[in-house]
Design a protein around this motif. Structure first.
Motif, PDB file in Angstrom:
ATOM      1  N   MET A  36       0.826  -1.202   0.000  1.00  0.00           N
ATOM      2  CA  MET A  36       0.000   0.000   0.000  1.00  0.00           C
ATOM      3  C   MET A  36       0.862   1.255   0.000  1.00  0.00           C
ATOM      4  SD  MET A  36      -3.006  -1.338   0.017  1.00  0.00           S
ATOM      5  CE  MET A  36      -4.052   0.011   0.476  1.00  0.00           C
ATOM      6  N   ASP A  37       0.391   2.275  -0.697  1.00  0.00           N
ATOM      7  CA  ASP A  37       1.065   3.567  -0.763  1.00  0.00           C
ATOM      8  C   ASP A  37       0.887   4.296   0.569  1.00  0.00           C
ATOM      9  OD1 ASP A  37       2.062   6.062  -1.297  1.00  0.00           O
ATOM     10  OD2 ASP A  37       0.718   6.500  -2.977  1.00  0.00           O
ATOM     11  N   SER A  38       1.970   4.653   1.230  1.00  0.00           N
ATOM     12  CA  SER A  38       1.896   5.288   2.550  1.00  0.00           C
ATOM     13  C   SER A  38       1.309   6.704   2.485  1.00  0.00           C
ATOM     14  CB  SER A  38       3.280   5.333   3.195  1.00  0.00           C
ATOM     15  OG  SER A  38       4.159   6.124   2.411  1.00  0.00           O
ATOM     16  N   ASN A  39       1.240   7.284   1.295  1.00  0.00           N
ATOM     17  CA  ASN A  39       0.670   8.630   1.141  1.00  0.00           C
ATOM     18  C   ASN A  39      -0.798   8.611   0.727  1.00  0.00           C
ATOM     19  OD1 ASN A  39       3.109  10.064   1.724  1.00  0.00           O
ATOM     20  ND2 ASN A  39       3.870   9.454  -0.296  1.00  0.00           N
ATOM     21  N   ASN A  40      -1.350   7.411   0.550  1.00  0.00           N
ATOM     22  CA  ASN A  40      -2.746   7.303   0.123  1.00  0.00           C
ATOM     23  C   ASN A  40      -3.642   7.309   1.363  1.00  0.00           C
ATOM     24  OD1 ASN A  40      -5.172   6.853  -1.099  1.00  0.00           O
ATOM     25  ND2 ASN A  40      -4.596   4.915  -2.078  1.00  0.00           N
ATOM     26  N   TYR A  41      -3.900   8.521   1.898  1.00  0.00           N
ATOM     27  CA  TYR A  41      -4.701   8.642   3.120  1.00  0.00           C
ATOM     28  C   TYR A  41      -6.184   8.401   2.874  1.00  0.00           C
ATOM     29  CZ  TYR A  41      -0.413  11.233   4.258  1.00  0.00           C
ATOM     30  OH  TYR A  41       0.880  11.615   4.433  1.00  0.00           O
ATOM     31  N   GLU A  42      -6.606   8.543   1.622  1.00  0.00           N
ATOM     32  CA  GLU A  42      -8.041   8.425   1.330  1.00  0.00           C
ATOM     33  C   GLU A  42      -8.588   7.050   1.685  1.00  0.00           C
ATOM     34  OE1 GLU A  42     -10.207  10.760   0.421  1.00  0.00           O
ATOM     35  OE2 GLU A  42      -8.515  12.125   0.719  1.00  0.00           O
ATOM     36  N   ILE A  43      -7.727   6.034   1.609  1.00  0.00           N
ATOM     37  CA  ILE A  43      -8.172   4.674   1.965  1.00  0.00           C
ATOM     38  C   ILE A  43      -8.752   4.654   3.374  1.00  0.00           C
ATOM     39  CG2 ILE A  43      -7.348   2.338   2.483  1.00  0.00           C
ATOM     40  CD1 ILE A  43      -5.257   2.732   0.297  1.00  0.00           C
ATOM     41  N   TYR A  44      -8.106   5.396   4.262  1.00  0.00           N
ATOM     42  CA  TYR A  44      -8.505   5.398   5.669  1.00  0.00           C
ATOM     43  C   TYR A  44      -9.561   6.467   5.959  1.00  0.00           C
ATOM     44  CZ  TYR A  44      -4.100   3.009   5.165  1.00  0.00           C
ATOM     45  OH  TYR A  44      -3.110   2.171   4.715  1.00  0.00           O
ATOM     46  N   LEU A  45      -9.421   7.617   5.301  1.00  0.00           N
ATOM     47  CA  LEU A  45     -10.385   8.695   5.544  1.00  0.00           C
ATOM     48  C   LEU A  45     -11.778   8.325   5.046  1.00  0.00           C
ATOM     49  CD1 LEU A  45      -8.257  11.867   4.704  1.00  0.00           C
ATOM     50  CD2 LEU A  45      -8.874  10.949   6.939  1.00  0.00           C
ATOM     51  N   GLU A  46     -11.841   7.578   3.951  1.00  0.00           N
ATOM     52  CA  GLU A  46     -13.145   7.146   3.453  1.00  0.00           C
ATOM     53  C   GLU A  46     -13.864   6.291   4.490  1.00  0.00           C
ATOM     54  OE1 GLU A  46     -15.054   4.624  -0.313  1.00  0.00           O
ATOM     55  OE2 GLU A  46     -12.908   5.088  -0.265  1.00  0.00           O
ATOM     56  N   PHE A  74       6.412   3.867  26.294  1.00  0.00           N
ATOM     57  CA  PHE A  74       5.353   3.789  25.270  1.00  0.00           C
ATOM     58  C   PHE A  74       5.628   4.775  24.137  1.00  0.00           C
ATOM     59  CE2 PHE A  74       3.945   6.612  28.659  1.00  0.00           C
ATOM     60  CZ  PHE A  74       3.555   7.755  27.984  1.00  0.00           C
ATOM     61  N   ALA A  75       5.025   4.485  22.996  1.00  0.00           N
ATOM     62  CA  ALA A  75       5.309   5.244  21.773  1.00  0.00           C
ATOM     63  C   ALA A  75       4.621   6.602  21.771  1.00  0.00           C
ATOM     64  CB  ALA A  75       4.875   4.435  20.562  1.00  0.00           C
ATOM     65  N   LEU A  76       5.397   7.620  21.430  1.00  0.00           N
ATOM     66  CA  LEU A  76       4.853   8.950  21.149  1.00  0.00           C
ATOM     67  C   LEU A  76       4.664   9.113  19.641  1.00  0.00           C
ATOM     68  CD1 LEU A  76       7.176  11.029  23.528  1.00  0.00           C
ATOM     69  CD2 LEU A  76       4.826  10.295  23.977  1.00  0.00           C
ATOM     70  N   TRP A  77       5.609   8.559  18.910  1.00  0.00           N
ATOM     71  CA  TRP A  77       5.572   8.624  17.447  1.00  0.00           C
ATOM     72  C   TRP A  77       6.068   7.288  16.919  1.00  0.00           C
ATOM     73  CZ3 TRP A  77       3.541  12.060  14.145  1.00  0.00           C
ATOM     74  CH2 TRP A  77       3.881  11.975  12.800  1.00  0.00           C
ATOM     75  N   LYS A  78       5.373   6.729  15.959  1.00  0.00           N
ATOM     76  CA  LYS A  78       5.709   5.410  15.432  1.00  0.00           C
ATOM     77  C   LYS A  78       6.254   5.542  14.015  1.00  0.00           C
ATOM     78  CE  LYS A  78       1.981   3.016  17.905  1.00  0.00           C
ATOM     79  NZ  LYS A  78       0.827   2.094  17.750  1.00  0.00           N
ATOM     80  N   ALA A  79       7.405   4.938  13.771  1.00  0.00           N
ATOM     81  CA  ALA A  79       7.897   4.854  12.404  1.00  0.00           C
ATOM     82  C   ALA A  79       6.973   3.935  11.618  1.00  0.00           C
ATOM     83  CB  ALA A  79       9.319   4.312  12.397  1.00  0.00           C
ATOM     84  N   SER A  80       6.449   4.406  10.513  1.00  0.00           N
ATOM     85  CA  SER A  80       5.496   3.604   9.743  1.00  0.00           C
ATOM     86  C   SER A  80       6.208   2.480   9.009  1.00  0.00           C
ATOM     87  CB  SER A  80       4.740   4.482   8.749  1.00  0.00           C
ATOM     88  OG  SER A  80       3.886   5.362   9.432  1.00  0.00           O
ATOM     89  N   LYS A  81       5.623   1.317   9.064  1.00  0.00           N
ATOM     90  CA  LYS A  81       6.130   0.166   8.335  1.00  0.00           C
ATOM     91  C   LYS A  81       5.575   0.197   6.910  1.00  0.00           C
ATOM     92  CE  LYS A  81       6.057  -2.481  12.642  1.00  0.00           C
ATOM     93  NZ  LYS A  81       5.380  -3.560  13.396  1.00  0.00           N
ATOM     94  N   PRO A  82       6.132  -0.617   6.015  1.00  0.00           N
ATOM     95  CA  PRO A  82       5.591  -0.667   4.655  1.00  0.00           C
ATOM     96  C   PRO A  82       4.103  -0.978   4.653  1.00  0.00           C
ATOM     97  CG  PRO A  82       7.672  -1.837   4.770  1.00  0.00           C
ATOM     98  CD  PRO A  82       7.330  -1.469   6.177  1.00  0.00           C
TER      99      PRO A  82
END
Length: 818
Positions: A235-245, A348-356
């Motif tokens: 999945m494209d990490s910049n494709n936010y629409e998948i989640y916003l929809e 605990f995590a404040l910011w998470k490095a995104s995985k593929p």
């Protein structure tokens, strides 16, 4: 210890300004686990800031959410409408987190899979079957490890029954005894049952595919995780629409549910995806202050050890869970599993490095996304500031979510030698439980709000009453007893409001006219004044609504039992009760600016029914009066029936499809027909009962007969009426059954008596092997052992013989007569 060497108190009570006018009330504070005096930060004491943890919007809200947000709404309304605070209510919706990422990604991949395998004839292709079978094997391998490796769709049910027989068999409700014995239903049991159900559904689809829509309806839950394993990382990490929809859809549906429950909308709504720069800045400052650190993989963690060394307290809400690894892991999210680079397991995590395959946003540490807890700290601080009066949420959020929020925010706002108390009062709502377990989507033991409200069992009002009857911090187990209490309370108030409205409509003394109260009036007015004092005390005692509900119920009971009350007293009482129920949010049409309002919505019959039902009720009242007057005036009844039928408006729609018009027309016609036949009063009264008990009842309307000369009270049906009738019918059926059984027993006894009467007394004892000799009348003289029958025994035998002789002679007489 604080950085300057002083010991930090666990909670510092806010101080009121000298001129501030603040109501004296207490709030149960989760920070102190006691009831604390409530003092707002606002110097004037008028404004209250409130941050509420909102939903994670990826599925429809369930009844557990209703418990949380309705309970929150009740307290908010009390603070605003009873105590007069100006409440600034801020709530978030979590529109990006691990659950949303997983759900959005899986739904996208499934939609793509369906599109790739679409068929014009909706047939299931071999490739779809092959992929689904692989998904099935992957699912059972991960979630049902006790099954044999060669388990197939064909033998799945048999193998599952053998492997998990002990886990899936019926279990008793959780209680102290069953829990101690290990017999109670557990979360693990429910999860296992859910997994078995999912795999079983897929197995059935693979064996009998049917059409594509039918197939996917059964196999989707095994395809989703499988497709994600295969293609999620693409999945494209910049494709936010998948989640916003996904999140925009369920956020909209969440607020539709809240509106249906009469929950006030927040004054300010914040979303995670709209506050990414603020969240990044918040994390940066925590790191700068020495309470966070970045790892080489681009993640940032909160350093609990440094935080505590600086004099701060961690895990203040639930210190006993501070080292609970399972809760800590749950707080980190499902996608955070695996080895991390953090310095301690408790950090605990404040910011998470995104995985593929995960969405990512830019930050000084690389592309990533917020940790779960940081969002509320950053957004609440952005909108409200460094001091919040009230922070609320479900009791399950206390640790780690709210404890981590507290730590982050204090790490952000505090400076050396000056520590900030970010939130003064934490309010937590108890859970709604089923069979002793928390309602959860993953356990599949939940019911959505909209599905509940679409049925007749619960309404928005009855749900709110349910939550009002119980302390808000307590969990609720929905039982038959609780449902009965809800129905009883609502029914009692319905009856009270209906009769009060009827009195108000027909009152001969307007409220502007003063009347000297009678002794009965004065007694009830005294009870009203006491109720006001008691309600005020209960609401000041951490919004003790369960006590208020009892006070209202007792006051209505006292009103119902009083005799010869004036209209003014009843109306005064009804208006005050209306005000309290409106403050509690029990009436979506409630208007606190209208002091004359009585009751709540839903007390009136439907508007289309009024032109027909009220005339029908009026005719019925007249018929009953005339029919009970001795000699029936058939001519007067017939004349009135014709007048009412003629005066009724013509329905806008076809009359044959207008049920209320049909009922009126039929009643008038039947009355006219009976009067033409000069029918007796009992036939006319039976027709009146039929109108009430059948025709109008079936339309959801009831005519409540009252003592003459009062007309019948026209009202909609409610649960109390329906249940009362059901109990009456059940009692009637039980009585009829008992009568039939008694008649059968009597008939059997009569038959037995008749058979006995046939026997000639000369022969009655000779058929018994107990005796060996008899006299000329057939009465035994010697028993089978050769002993002479004693005098006492003979006396008893003679009495039996005489009774039988009489029965037999009566039977012979009946036979001769026949």
């Amino acid at each position: 210890m604080a950085s300057d060497g002083r010991k930090q108190p666990p909670w510092v009570p806010p101080r009121a300004q000298p001129n501030a006018q603040i109501p004296q009330l207490k709030i149960y504070n989760s920070l102190t686990r006691t009831k604390d005096d409530f003092v707002p930060v606002d110097p004037t004491g008028k404004v209250v800031t409130w941050y509420a943890c909102g939903p994670t919007v990826y599925e429809d809200a369930h009844l557990g959410h209703a418990k949380n947000y309705v309970s929150t709404d009740i307290i908010r309304r009390i603070m605003k409408d009873y105590f007069g605070f100006s409440v600034k209510f801020v709530m978030n919706t979590t529109d990006i987190d691990d659950k949303i990422i997983l759900k959005g990604r899986q739904q996208y991949l499934l939609a793509r899979f369906k599109q790739q395998h679409a068929a014009e004839d909706n047939s299931v292709s071999d490739s779809v079957l092959a992929e689904t079978k692989a998904a099935f094997q992957h699912y059972i391998g991960k979630n049902l490890p006790s099954l044999p490796s060669d388990t197939s769709p064909e033998n799945f049910s048999e193998e599952a029954d053998k492997a998990y027989e002990e886990n899936v068999k019926p279990r008793p409700l959780a209680d102290a005894t069953t829990a101690q014995q290990g017999q109670a239903l557990t979360v693990a049991d429910l999860l296992l049952r859910a997994h078995i159900g999912t795999a079983k559904s897929a197995a059935e689809a693979l064996q009998a595919p049917g059409t594509l829509p039918e197939f996917f309806a059964k196999a989707t839950d095994v395809l989703l995780p499988y497709l994600d394993v295969l293609h999620g990382a693409e999945m494209d990490s910049n494709n936010y629409e998948i989640y916003l929809e996904l999140t925009q859809k369920f956020e909209r549906r969440f607020f539709e549910d809240m509106d249906a429950l009469n929950v006030l909308a927040p004054d300010k709504l914040t979303r995670v995806t709209e506050h990414l720069p603020q969240i990044v800045h918040f994390v940066e400052k925590i790191v700068t202050n020495g309470f966070g650190y970045a790892t080489p993989d681009g993640s940032v963690y909160f350093d609990i050890d440094s935080f505590e060394k600086a004099g701060h307290s961690y895990s203040r809400l639930e210190p006993w869970n501070k080292n609970d690894r399972s809760l800590q892991a749950d707080g980190e999210g499902s996608l955070s599993k695996g080895k991390s680079m953090k310095r301690s397991e408790s950090h605990f995590a404040l910011w998470k490095a995104s995985k593929p395959g995960e969405p990512a946003w830019p930050s000084p540490w690389g592309h990533g996304r917020p940790g779960w807890h940081i969002e509320c700290s950053a957004m609440a601080s952005e909108v409200i500031g460094k001091s919040i009066d009230i922070h609320s949420g479900g009791v399950d959020l206390r640790f780690p979510h709210h404890d981590n929020e507290l730590a982050q925010s204090e790490a952000y706002w505090s400076t050396p030698g000056c520590q900030v108390q970010w939130t003064n009062y934490f309010i937590h709502m108890g859970q709604l439980r089923i069979r002793g377990l928390k309602m959860s989507k993953s356990l599949k033991n939940y019911t959505t709000i909209r599905s509940v409200l679409s049925q007749s069992e619960w309404t928005a009002r009855s749900l709110r009453i349910c939550f009002l009857l119980m302390p808000r911090q307590d969990g609720i187990e929905v039982t038959d007893e609780l449902m009965k209490a809800v129905v009883g309370w609502e029914g009692k108030l319905n009856n009270f409001f209906l009769k009060s409205l009827d009195i108000w409509k027909h009152s001969s003394h307007p409220m502007t006219t003063r009347q000297e109260p009678s002794a009965a009036d004065q007694q009830l007015l005294n009870a009203l004044e006491k109720a006001k004092v008691d309600v005020d005390a209960a609401l000041r005692d951490s919004s003790n609504t369960s006590a208020v509900m009892r006070i209202l119920s007792d006051l209505v009971t006292e009103s119902n039992s009083a005799e010869a009350l004036s209209d003014q007293t009843i109306i005064l009482l009804a208006r005050w009760v209306t005000r309290i129920t409106t403050i509690f949010g029990l009436d979506p049409e409630g208007d606190l600016n209208n002091p004359d309002r009585i009751g709540w919505s839903g007390l009136d019959i439907p508007a289309p029914a009024k032109p027909y039902v009220y005339p029908a009720s009026h005719l019925r009242d007249k018929v009953r009066t005339l029919a009970c007057a001795g000699s029936v005036d058939h001519a007067a009844i017939a004349k009135l029936a014709v007048e009412i039928s003629t005066a009724a408006p013509t329905p806008v729609i076809e009359s044959s499809k207008e049920p209320y018009h049909q009922v009126l027309h039929r009643f008038c016609s039947d009355i006219t027909a009976l009067t033409a036949q000069q029918a007796p009063a009992k036939d006319l009264l039976a027709l009146c009962d039929q109108l009430r008990d059948v025709h109008l009842w079936n339309l959801g309307i009831y005519l409540e007969d009252r003592n003459s000369p009062q007309p019948a009270l026209v009202r909609p049906l409610d649960k109390l009426l329906v249940e009362a009738r059901a109990e009456q019918e059940s009692a009637g059926a039980a009585k009829a059954k008992a009568k039939l059984e008694q008649e059968a027993r009597e008939a059997e006894a009569e038959k037995e008596m008749c058979e006995r009467a046939r026997v000639d007394p000369l022969l009655m004892f000779k058929a018994s092997a107990e005796y060996s000799e008899w006299d000329e009348d057939g009465i035994p003289t010697v028993d089978a052992a050769g002993n002479v029958v004693s005098k006492n025994r003979r006396k008893k035998l003679v009495k039996e013989w005489e009774k039988q002789k009489k029965r037999h002679e009566e039977w012979l007489a009946m036979q001769q007569a026949a």
